[in-house]
Design a protein around this motif. Structure first.
Motif, short mmCIF file in Angstrom:
data_model
loop_
_atom_site.label_atom_id
_atom_site.label_comp_id
_atom_site.label_asym_id
_atom_site.label_seq_id
_atom_site.Cartn_x
_atom_site.Cartn_y
_atom_site.Cartn_z
N ARG A 297 1.03 -1.06 -0.04
CA ARG A 297 0.02 0.00 -0.03
C ARG A 297 0.93 1.31 -0.17
NH1 ARG A 297 -3.05 -1.25 5.31
NH2 ARG A 297 -1.07 -2.03 5.73
N THR A 298 1.95 1.34 0.94
CA THR A 298 2.90 2.28 1.16
C THR A 298 4.37 1.75 1.19
OG1 THR A 298 0.94 3.84 1.84
CG2 THR A 298 3.24 4.29 1.89
N VAL A 299 5.29 2.46 0.37
CA VAL A 299 6.61 2.19 0.63
C VAL A 299 7.23 3.17 1.29
CG1 VAL A 299 8.75 1.57 -0.65
CG2 VAL A 299 6.57 0.72 -1.58
N GLY A 300 7.71 2.62 2.43
CA GLY A 300 8.66 3.52 3.56
C GLY A 300 10.07 3.62 3.00
N LEU A 301 10.56 5.04 2.65
CA LEU A 301 11.70 5.15 2.24
C LEU A 301 12.61 6.02 3.06
CD1 LEU A 301 13.95 4.96 -0.15
CD2 LEU A 301 12.82 6.91 -1.38
N VAL A 302 13.89 5.36 3.54
CA VAL A 302 14.96 6.08 4.28
C VAL A 302 16.03 6.43 3.34
CG1 VAL A 302 16.49 5.96 6.10
CG2 VAL A 302 14.18 4.89 6.30
N CYS A 303 16.39 7.74 2.94
CA CYS A 303 17.39 8.16 2.48
C CYS A 303 18.16 9.32 2.53
CB CYS A 303 16.94 8.17 1.03
SG CYS A 303 15.57 9.19 0.65
N GLY A 304 19.06 9.88 1.81
CA GLY A 304 19.70 11.07 2.26
C GLY A 304 18.72 12.10 1.65
N ASP B 4 3.81 -1.05 4.33
CA ASP B 4 4.04 -2.66 4.04
C ASP B 4 5.30 -3.04 3.86
OD1 ASP B 4 1.30 -2.91 4.54
OD2 ASP B 4 0.83 -2.66 2.26
N VAL B 5 6.27 -1.97 3.54
CA VAL B 5 7.70 -2.42 3.27
C VAL B 5 8.60 -1.13 3.43
CG1 VAL B 5 7.54 -1.95 0.68
CG2 VAL B 5 9.55 -3.53 1.77
N ILE B 6 9.82 -1.20 4.10
CA ILE B 6 10.78 -0.14 4.16
C ILE B 6 12.02 -0.39 3.41
CG2 ILE B 6 12.28 1.20 5.87
CD1 ILE B 6 10.23 0.17 8.18
N VAL B 7 12.53 0.79 2.58
CA VAL B 7 13.62 0.63 1.69
C VAL B 7 14.55 1.63 2.47
CG1 VAL B 7 14.72 1.00 -0.59
CG2 VAL B 7 12.48 -0.10 -0.39
N VAL B 8 15.87 1.08 2.67
CA VAL B 8 16.98 1.92 3.22
C VAL B 8 17.88 2.12 2.15
CG1 VAL B 8 18.65 2.49 4.93
CG2 VAL B 8 16.71 1.12 5.66
N ALA B 9 17.97 3.32 1.64
CA ALA B 9 18.73 3.24 0.25
C ALA B 9 19.72 4.56 0.41
CB ALA B 9 17.80 3.75 -0.80
N ALA C 122 18.95 -5.72 -2.04
CA ALA C 122 19.16 -5.06 -3.29
C ALA C 122 20.61 -4.40 -3.68
CB ALA C 122 18.03 -3.78 -3.64
N SER C 123 20.93 -4.73 -4.98
CA SER C 123 22.33 -4.24 -5.16
C SER C 123 22.52 -3.01 -5.48
CB SER C 123 22.73 -5.14 -6.51
OG SER C 123 21.71 -4.78 -7.62
N THR C 124 21.45 -2.25 -5.92
CA THR C 124 21.53 -0.76 -5.98
C THR C 124 20.04 -0.14 -5.82
OG1 THR C 124 20.58 -0.96 -8.42
CG2 THR C 124 23.03 -1.01 -7.93
N PRO C 125 19.93 1.00 -5.60
CA PRO C 125 18.50 1.67 -5.18
C PRO C 125 17.53 1.28 -6.42
CG PRO C 125 20.38 3.26 -4.62
CD PRO C 125 20.89 2.02 -5.15
N THR C 126 17.86 1.29 -7.54
CA THR C 126 17.24 0.99 -8.82
C THR C 126 16.69 -0.24 -8.47
OG1 THR C 126 18.46 2.47 -10.19
CG2 THR C 126 16.97 0.76 -11.15
N ASP C 127 17.69 -1.20 -8.31
CA ASP C 127 17.12 -2.68 -8.10
C ASP C 127 16.31 -2.67 -7.05
OD1 ASP C 127 17.25 -5.67 -8.40
OD2 ASP C 127 18.82 -5.60 -6.37
N ALA C 128 16.19 -2.06 -6.04
CA ALA C 128 15.16 -1.91 -4.89
C ALA C 128 13.85 -1.58 -5.07
CB ALA C 128 15.67 -1.16 -3.78
N ALA C 129 13.59 -0.64 -6.38
CA ALA C 129 12.56 -0.35 -6.67
C ALA C 129 11.94 -1.51 -7.47
CB ALA C 129 12.62 1.07 -7.82
#
Length: 430
Positions: A162-169, A221-226, A275-282
């Motif tokens: 539903r929503t992707v949490g993104l932690v980034c610079g 529903d999912v958190i991405v740390v990039a 994920a190997s890269t942020p693009t791969d995470a997407a």
């Protein structure tokens, strides 16, 4: 003149902190003196931390810096002799830059007038990459032994969050890579973005706080740390023990997208998906709408073909059934059974007739035998049966003297007679 009153004796203060009370407390100056005396007894010690602030005033004999703990916001001021800094520049061309990890040999000092604690250092050494890697390897072994990296702890990613949490610079390329590629794959995807420091002294605390905040949101529903690529020192926050344990404790699946494919911080090991890269995470967190539509079309086509083939098989089966004689002319089955019943009836009738014929012959034979043996046949040949009135048979002349009434039974009936003479010899007429 009257004598003056003697002065009161000086007040005795409690000797230890445990002896103080609300009525007999220590003044601030005494507490400060006690702390100064206690801290003065502490020996010189080696302390590790990150340099977060440097004050190097020209002409000053000392350099002031702030040393911060790598895992928390705790920090202490440090005083260095200029000669120590000069010696350090030989090993570190950039000097004491912000975020540099160092080890200092220092002794704690407490300033009673200001009530502050600081460190007086006589040696400072940079923490080399080799030593950092060795420490990370040791931490990796410890966490592995605890089961923090176990595969059975990994949680699957939701098919369509539903929503992707993104932690980034802040305003980072990693954020653009994740958001733009995810929306190119699934335009309706929603993001909760937390921009934090991804390197430097405050990176660990900010990333941990952002991950915990996103984990508390029910819609995420999912958190991405990039984070984009960087040196080993730049990526150190993502191998920090505090951050690794914080990620291990959250309930929401976490995707680690730190650096490039060759980079492998400890966050990659504790995350549910690397994920190997942020693009791969997407690509991993959201499906490709074009691919999903193609897959749906393919599945619909396969389902249609399957249904059509099933219908064709059923129609062929129905046609085969309809072509059978029993369905082409349904009365055939009844006619066959009717013919079978008629044949059975004919056989039964024939068997019964034969049986009756045999029984008739047997009856005729029995009738002839009975007739031949019957007394009536003897009477029909001219014989008669003589009986006295009492029913006794007359077998001898002596049985019927003269005058005896008799009843003669002949073939045609009975006669009543009377014996009128003496009995004659056998065979003579009477």
């Amino acid at each position: 003149m009257p004598a003056s009153d003697p002065a009161p004796p000086p007040r005795r203060r409690p000797a230890t902190a445990a002896e103080t009370t609300a009525e007999d407390p220590w003044p601030v100056r005494l507490l400060a003196a006690k702390m100064d005396a206690y801290i003065a007894k502490m020996p010189w010690t080696w302390v590790e931390g990150q340099v977060v602030q440097v004050s190097d005033r020209p002409g000053s004999s000392v350099v002031f810096l702030t040393l911060r703990d790598a895992d928390t916001d705790m920090s202490l001021p440090v005083t260095l002799a200029r000669r120590v800094v000069a010696r350090l520049r030989a090993a570190m061309p950039d000097g004491l830059a912000h975020g540099t990890r160092v080890v200092v040999h220092a002794k704690p000092e407490f300033f009673t007038r200001r009530g502050t604690l600081s460190l007086a250092a006589d040696d400072v050494r940079p923490v080399g990459v080799g030593e950092l890697l060795a420490r990370l390897e040791h931490l990796k072994r410890v966490l592995t032994a605890e089961g923090v990296f176990d595969a059975d702890r990994k949680r699957p990613l939701p098919f369509l969050p539903r929503t992707v949490g993104l932690v980034c610079g802040r305003a980072s390329a990693a954020e653009r890579d994740v958001v733009e590629n995810a929306r190119a794959r699934w335009p309706a995807v929603r993001f909760e973005v937390r921009e934090v420091a991804v390197q430097g002294p405050s990176a660990v605390s900010e990333v941990v706080a952002a991950v915990r905040e996103l984990d508390a949101l029910a819609a995420v529903d999912v958190i991405v740390v990039a984070r984009g690529g960087g040196s080993v020192e730049d990526l150190l926050p993502f191998s920090n023990e505090t951050l690794v344990r914080a990620v291990a404790a959250v309930r929401t699946p976490v995707v680690s997208a730190i650096g490039h494919e060759v980079d492998s911080p400890l966050l990659d090991l504790v995350a549910d998906v690397r994920a190997s890269t942020p693009t791969d995470a997407a690509r991993r967190v959201v499906p490709d709408v074009v691919g999903e539509l193609d897959g749906l079309r393919l599945l619909r086509a396969r389902a249609r073909r399957g249904v059509e083939q099933r219908i064709a098989r059923e129609e062929a089966g129905l046609a085969a059934l309809r072509s059978r004689p029993v369905l082409a002319r349904p009365v055939t089955l009844v006619e066959v059974r009717e013919a079978e019943v008629a044949a059975v009836r004919a056989r039964a009738r024939s068997a019964l007739a034969a049986r009756l014929d045999r029984a008739g012959v047997e009856v005729r034979h029995l009738r002839a035998t009975v007739t031949a043996l019957s007394p009536a046949s003897t009477l029909a040949r001219g014989y008669a049966v003589a009986q006295r009135r009492d029913g006794a048979l007359v077998r001898e002349p002596a049985d019927a003297p003269a005058g005896t009434p008799l009843r003669l039974r002949v073939a045609g009936g009975e006669l009543a007679v009377t014996v009128d003479g003496a009995p004659g010899p056998a065979g003579a007429g009477g």
